[in-house]
Design an enzyme around this catalytic site. Structure first.
Site: not given
Lengths: 707, 235
Positions: B183-184
């Site tokens: 997600c990052g």
């Protein structure tokens, strides 16, 4: 490094390695195709020459070791060919259906049978044609598909030379060969290993001519090797890394060499690699002396080969519950979802509070089913549903946990059917169903029923004590009275949802009159039952009201003398899901508010960022109208004449207990007299039960914003 | 499909790459790895078809590095792994022939690691999947894997809200593997290439994407990237 002349030649045992994928595919095969059929199953094993100086290679089973599951294929696995890292060898799997069956297998007999196949292939010459037959293996297993554990045992049959072979010497190939020979052999080996037709042929012949040129040949070219002045090496892919011992495949190779070609002295090459290239330093060359008697090859030799498990002759066991048990996988997926929400959007999300809160749902109808589902979506695992009804034919449409099956044969009890449905959705939920009616004021009971009604009262009280949060989701006003009282008495988080035809109310009850807002946080609300101080709540801070605080009449029988459409709660279908969702979101907000049940009621406003709480405002009441597609937040304070939560009523309950309850149930005006509502009543008309109307009657105790 | 190529030169890059760019990046990465990393197994491309209907280009698959071995010293060996078997299912000494030709050896416990770099179409970034197992095939639970991870890995994982390990189904193998959640990824990939307009040229980004990505991700699982690979970035 050379060994003394005549020392016993000791072979490093073959080691097994079973990839998870093998067990996955086997489970699938067993469940979908084989069933209880336990006839032996042909499988394929794979090995390759050692490629690491400190780690041996293993005989490996993968998913493709097994036949595919498609219905038109026979139960024979697809052979792979030409893969240098996967030399295929044939094997057979005996899987039993019970643990007892596994223990009862005649292991020696099975080993002898497989060894006999190898011996037969040697004697008939088949092994010369297809040398991978020399490494044939046996696997017995018991697959416990309930616990996802697999008990298994490999055997690598090795024909025994009698007397055993002696080792004359053994040293790295680079020491035995000259530099030129070593280079030539390396090149030849690399070519052999890179050619699709020979890459996976694990036994071969090496001839080295007087000009130091090495040639590698298939076993069947033995006759072509019979040329004087040529050195001959019997080469094989050696999975073992040990510097002083050859690997297991050499055993059957020696048996073949002796039986077929009658040699007494055998120079062998343990072929090993490093990083994919032939390595003459890791590879070993040795000389073995075979001294078997003349008649040795006339009868089948003895065989050994059961794999040891940490030095003991016992089977192995592998547990794959972590990766195969669907319930565990569902739980970790659900947890991941919530964690992601926390990581990405809401770092203050209190997942442990959600998973430990115990919720009691009174009513398993349209509201109850939806609330239960929404709670599970938030990670709530402990849910109890109370309902005394059965699933009726019209229910599945609006009550989202039921299907047609639940309606058959008179209908299952809702509480039971709801719990089963929840478990089907998420097996790890801890759900319980209680089939019980909630005693209601204004529905008098005769003396025979009295005891059972009191039992129900006590049971309800116990249930409320055992939970942290209670949802009032029944379909009549009077059924909410007793729960409200009991919750106010024990200061439980109480949330009411009530439906009109096209409007709804969702609200949280204020704290009970005997509670004190001291050092509250979500955790203590959940773990302790009630914080009882005999101090009445301070004047400066009003308690928020309960569902009945707005009322000026006591709850009483609302169900008799109603028309059919009034009896069956008929509402616009969209209402229940909306109200249920709001009720659950309200609970989650309470659990995240530092003051919890004592939090003041917020009202929504257009100013962004007015709330400091990460989940937003925490309203007291939400009233919505589908006719307007609108929703508003209200605040209402407790009434000192409330029939359910005022301190007069609660004191009376505490003093007289069940006797008080019975009075309220049997005498419709008892509560009004007790609280003084009788005096507040403006008119004595028969009341209707539409609570919208009650709002018009509403007394002056309210302090709310109305639009 | 990649009309975005011309757009990219104008608009700021968001840290992601397309599926076909991933394939190019993967080829560049595995080739560099082989060149600079002689003592470690190579990254191999494994072609796989997942969405037979949806796949819009030919090269779909993932990078695979298998067979990394971590040899455990004898003190670290798991004694709890051995089952206590009642002797129901053993083989008595009389049954099996006496065999002195079998070497009795105590082998070191070895933890095997497999790593896959798989493209995520929803996040549009690469994702590292990994698993570990003992020599006999028994998978390692995460608690055991954590002991193998380098010390700074725990630090990185607790500090950075972007880096955490979860267990999810491998998109091609349909079995649970561990992965570093993506997600990052696009955020810090943007930071890695940030500020240098020269670096933002399309082709360069694709060629060096995986090298840069791996220089960060590799630290979490203890896979080192040789300095030689990183130096080519600064030219």
């Amino acid at each position: 490094m050379s060994k003394k002349e005549g020392a016993l030649l000791q072979f490093a045992p073959m080691q097994s390695s079973v990839d998870e994928g093998f067990w996955h595919r086997f489970s699938s095969l067993k469940l979908n195709k084989l069933g209880i059929d336990d006839s032996p199953l042909p499988i394929i094993g794979f090995y390759a020459p050692c490629s690491h100086s400190q780690v041996s290679n293993h005989l490996t089973l993968l998913a493709e070791s097994l036949p595919s599951e498609s219905s038109d294929s026979s139960l024979v696995p697809e052979p792979s060919s030409g893969n240098r890292n996967k030399c295929s060898v044939p094997g057979i799997l005996y899987n039993t259906n019970t643990m007892e069956g596994f223990h009862a297998l005649d292991k020696m007999k099975l080993l002898k049978e497989e060894a006999a196949k190898i011996w037969n292939d040697i004697v008939t010459g088949k092994a010369v044609e297809d040398c991978s037959m020399l490494s044939r293996f046996l696997l017995i297993s018991f697959a416990d598909l309930k616990k996802w554990s697999f008990h298994y045992w490999f055997a690598f049959p090795a024909l025994m030379l009698d007397p055993p072979a002696a080792l004359v010497n053994l040293r790295p190939a680079s020491q035995w060969l000259s530099a030129a020979e070593a280079e030539s052999l390396s090149t030849a080996c690399n070519e052999w290993r890179n050619s699709k037709s020979t890459a996976d042929v694990p036994f071969f012949l090496v001839t080295i001519d007087p000009q130091s040129r090495a040639t590698i040949r298939l076993l069947k070219d033995w006759d072509a090797c019979q040329s004087d002045a040529h050195k001959i090496l019997f080469g094989f892919y050696d999975p073992c890394h040990l510097p002083n011992n050859p690997g297991w495949p050499l055993r059957n190779f020696l048996a073949l060499i002796s039986a077929k070609w009658n040699l007494k002295s055998v120079q062998f090459l343990c072929y090993r690699e490093n990083r994919g290239f032939a390595d003459m330093g890791l590879s070993l060359v040795g000389e073995a002396l075979i001294t078997v008697s003349e008649g040795w090859k006339d009868t089948m030799p003895n065989a050994v080969g059961w794999e040891l498990n940490k030095g003991r002759k016992v089977p192995r066991c592998i547990s794959l519950a972590q990766s195969m048990d669907p319930t565990r996988l569902a739980v970790s997926a659900a947890d991941l979802n919530l964690k992601l929400m926390r990581w990405r959007a809401l770092p203050s999300l209190n997942l442990s509070a959600l998973s430990s809160v115990k919720c009691l749902l009174l009513g398993a109808g349209t509201l109850g089913c939806q609330v239960a589902r929404m709670l599970m979506a938030w990670g709530v695992r402990k849910i109890t549903l109370v309902d005394n009804g059965k699933v009726a034919m019209s229910n599945p449409l609006r009550q989202s946990l039921y299907t047609l099956d639940d309606c058959l044969n008179g209908g299952s009890f809702k509480a039971t059917a709801a719990v089963e449905s929840l478990k089907r959705i998420f097996p790890a939920v801890e759900a319980e169903g209680v089939v019980m009616a909630i005693p209601m004021p204004g529905h008098p009971v005769n003396s025979q029923e009295q005891e059972s009604v009191l039992d129900d009262c006590r049971r309800l009280s116990d249930l409320i004590d055992a939970h942290d949060s209670v949802f009032l989701l029944t379909d009549t006003r009077e059924s909410r009275w007793l729960p409200t009282l009991l919750c106010a008495n024990t200061n439980k988080i109480t949330i009411t949802a009530a439906l009109g035809f096209d409007s709804f109310l969702v609200m949280r009850h204020g704290a009970g009159p005997f509670s004190h807002a001291h050092g509250f946080n979500a955790e203590t609300a959940i773990s302790s039952s009630s914080d009882v101080h005999k101090i009445k709540d301070a004047k400066g801070k009003h308690r928020l009201g309960c569902y009945f605080c707005n009322d000026v009449v006591a709850p009483t029988d609302s169900t008799s003398n109603r028309t059919l459409d009034q009896q069956c709660t008929v509402t616009r279908p969209g209402l229940a899901p909306i109200a249920s969702a709001l009720a659950v979101e309200l609970l989650v907000s309470i659990l995240h508010h530092p003051e919890g049940i004592f939090a003041e009621g917020d009202i929504s406003s257009n100013v962004i960022g007015t709330s400091e709480q990460p989940l937003g405002i925490l309203p007291h009441q939400i009233r919505g109208s589908l006719a307007q597609f609108s929703q508003m937040t209200l605040v209402g304070y407790s009434s000192s004449s409330c029939t359910a939560c005022c301190d007069t009523v609660l004191s009376e309950y505490r003093n007289k207990g069940m006797e008080f309850i019975l009075q309220a149930i049997n005498h419709p005006t008892y509560l009004e007299d007790l609280t003084g509502l009788t005096e507040l009543m403006k008119s004595a008309t028969a009341f209707s039960l539409d609570w919208d109307k009650d709002d018009d009657d509403g007394g002056g105790d309210e302090d709310c914003v109305e639009i | 499909m990649d009309q975005k190529e011309s757009v990219r030169d104008i608009t700021p890059w968001d840290g992601t790459l397309s599926s076909s760019d991933f394939f190019s990046a993967a080829c560049a990465f595995s080739e560099k790895w082989k060149r600079f990393n002689a003592f470690v197994p190579p990254w191999l491309w494994v072609p796989s078809r997942k969405h037979h209907l949806l796949s819009s280009h030919k090269e779909e698959g993932y990078l695979s590095l298998e067979g990394m071995c971590l040899i455990k010293s004898s003190e670290e060996q798991e004694s709890c792994r051995s089952q206590t078997w009642k002797e129901e299912s053993s083989i008595s000494q009389e049954e099996e022939a006496v065999d002195n030709a079998t070497l009795v050896c105590i082998c070191d416990e070895v933890n095997h690691y497999d790593f896959h770099i798989v493209y995520s179409p929803s996040y549009r970034v690469p994702v590292l999947y990994f698993r570990s197992y003992h020599s006999d095939g028994q998978p390692l639970p995460f608690g055991e894997i954590e002991k193998d991870l380098p010390d700074h890995s725990a630090k990185i994982r607790s500090e950075s809200k972007w880096t955490f390990i979860t267990q999810e189904e491998h998109p091609y193998l349909n079995r649970p593997w561990y992965k570093l959640h993506p997600c990052g990824t696009s955020e810090w990939m943007k930071l890695l290439f940030h500020g240098d307009t020269a670096l933002n040229k399309n082709g360069f980004v694709i060629e060096h994407y995986l090298v840069s990505w791996f220089s960060v991700i590799g630290q979490v699982v203890g896979l080192k990237i040789p300095l030689g690979m990183l130096e080519t970035l600064s030219c």
